[in-house]
Design a protein around this motif. Structure first.
Motif, mmCIF file in Angstrom:
data_model
loop_
_atom_site.group_PDB
_atom_site.id
_atom_site.type_symbol
_atom_site.label_atom_id
_atom_site.label_comp_id
_atom_site.label_asym_id
_atom_site.label_seq_id
_atom_site.Cartn_x
_atom_site.Cartn_y
_atom_site.Cartn_z
ATOM 1 N N ARG A 2 21.600 24.721 -20.429
ATOM 2 C CA ARG A 2 21.215 25.351 -19.176
ATOM 3 C C ARG A 2 20.147 26.408 -19.452
ATOM 4 O O ARG A 2 20.430 27.465 -20.029
ATOM 5 N N TYR A 17 18.355 19.578 -11.616
ATOM 6 C CA TYR A 17 17.898 20.743 -10.869
ATOM 7 C C TYR A 17 18.886 21.019 -9.746
ATOM 8 O O TYR A 17 19.177 20.147 -8.924
ATOM 9 N N THR A 77 18.074 27.824 -17.033
ATOM 10 C CA THR A 77 18.179 28.826 -15.974
ATOM 11 C C THR A 77 19.388 28.440 -15.126
ATOM 12 O O THR A 77 20.049 27.440 -15.389
ATOM 13 N N GLU A 78 19.663 29.198 -14.082
ATOM 14 C CA GLU A 78 20.766 28.857 -13.195
ATOM 15 C C GLU A 78 20.504 27.542 -12.470
ATOM 16 O O GLU A 78 21.446 26.867 -12.033
ATOM 17 N N SER A 134 18.646 22.416 -16.000
ATOM 18 C CA SER A 134 19.417 22.088 -17.199
ATOM 19 C C SER A 134 19.001 20.727 -17.735
ATOM 20 O O SER A 134 18.387 19.915 -17.035
#
Length: 330
Positions: A231, A277, A233-234, A237
């Motif tokens: 991951r 995403y 970013t939030e 991934s």
């Protein structure tokens, strides 16, 4: 070879970020469940599902075992839509179901500039119904330990095609899967390892042209798989993994001729990767996927002594391109 080089390059590209950002990833254990993560399991009262599409190309070359002469080059194209759903009975117990639809599946035999359609297939596949139990939960233990199983009834008959009608996509027999998985979820990375057995019951395929049947004995295949998710970013991934399948031999009996032959399907190894995403954080995830399968030769043995009519399908490989949406409610 070009496909193999492409697959290797893609795998390197998939795992390169892991090495490059190894020092940057947050590897703190995290009991949260991330949608699209290989270790994801719905909590109590939660529905989740996946709607996907894949396009598959399969290649191989068939040779006569006695003369060594090339019989044909196999080229197969397949399109498939897949739907799966799951529901959390408790935080550690969930039920699931899945079914596929194949609008187009065509195989051609090509040799010396000629091309012959060998088979066409379309329709619904038999559904699967399953259960997953998280025996150990990372929220209270060092790792997650899952046990899972599923069953597929023989609901859709298997038959060959005719000049006017495609073959069905039904299996022609019952099937099941049992296995276990160990995983660890961290804030920036997940590793998920599993081992399972596919229990394939006796399969009967009706020949639509002459009324005969091809009956394949029951057999069991085994798979060892390793999947990861990184991951970045939030929202973004990367999934990457590798699977190996030990495929078992099976005897096939033709009622029309009264003869049997042995099918040795050959093992296979696939490498896979996917970009995810989060359109809506942990609620709606869009993914693009790719898989390359390296397949061992497949042997068809009619006469073990003389080798007459025996043949081998070599240089087998497959590429699978996909897109899917994963979602969870509430």
């Amino acid at each position: 070879m070009a496909y193999a080089r492409f697959a290797t390059a893609l795998l390197i590209a998939a795992f390169a970020p892991l090495a490059a950002q190894a020092q940057m990833l947050d590897l703190t254990p995290d009991p949260l469940r991330f949608l699209s993560d290989p270790a994801f399991l719905p909590v109590a009262g939660q529905f989740d599902g996946t709607t996907g599409y894949t396009y598959t190309e399969i290649r191989g070359t068939s040779f006569d075992d006695v003369t060594g002469a090339e019989r044909f080059q196999l080229h197969r194209w397949a399109n498939q839509f897949a739907q799966s759903i799951a529901f959390g009975i408790t935080d550690d117990l969930s039920l699931n179901a899945s079914i596929n639809y194949e609008p187009f599946d065509e195989a051609k035999h090509e040799l010396n500039g000629t091309s012959v359609i060998a088979a066409k297939q379309s329709g619904w596949t038999d559904p699967f119904f399953g259960v997953t139990w998280r025996a150990l939960d990372q929220a209270e233990a060092p790792l997650n330990l899952d046990f899972f199983g599923s069953y597929s009834p023989d609901w859709i008959g298997a038959r060959t095609g005719t000049a006017d009608e495609d073959a069905s996509a039904g299996r022609g027999g019952q099937a099941g899967r049992v296995g276990a998985a160990v995983s660890e979820v961290m804030r920036g990375f997940t590793i998920y390892g599993s081992f399972f057995a596919d229990l394939l019951g006796q399969r009967t395929v009706d020949n639509s042209n002459n009324g005969s049947r091809a009956i394949t004995d029951s057999h069991t295949n085994y798979t060892l798989a390793l999947q990861t998710q990184t991951r970045f970013t939030e929202a973004l991934s990367l999934n990457a993994g590798v699977d190996h399948v030990w495929a078992s031999n099976a005897s096939v009996f033709q009622t029309g001729t009264g003869l049997s032959h042995l099918l040795e399907p050959g093992d296979s190894t696939d490498v896979n990767a996917g970009i995810n995403y989060h359109v809506v954080p942990n609620t709606l995830v869009a993914s693009l996927t790719y898989e390359h399968d390296f397949m061992d030769p497949q042997h068809t043995i009619f006469s073990p002594e003389s080798g007459l009519d025996n043949n081998t399908l070599k240089a087998r490989s497959a590429d699978v391109y996909g897109a899917k949406l994963s979602y969870a409610l509430p």
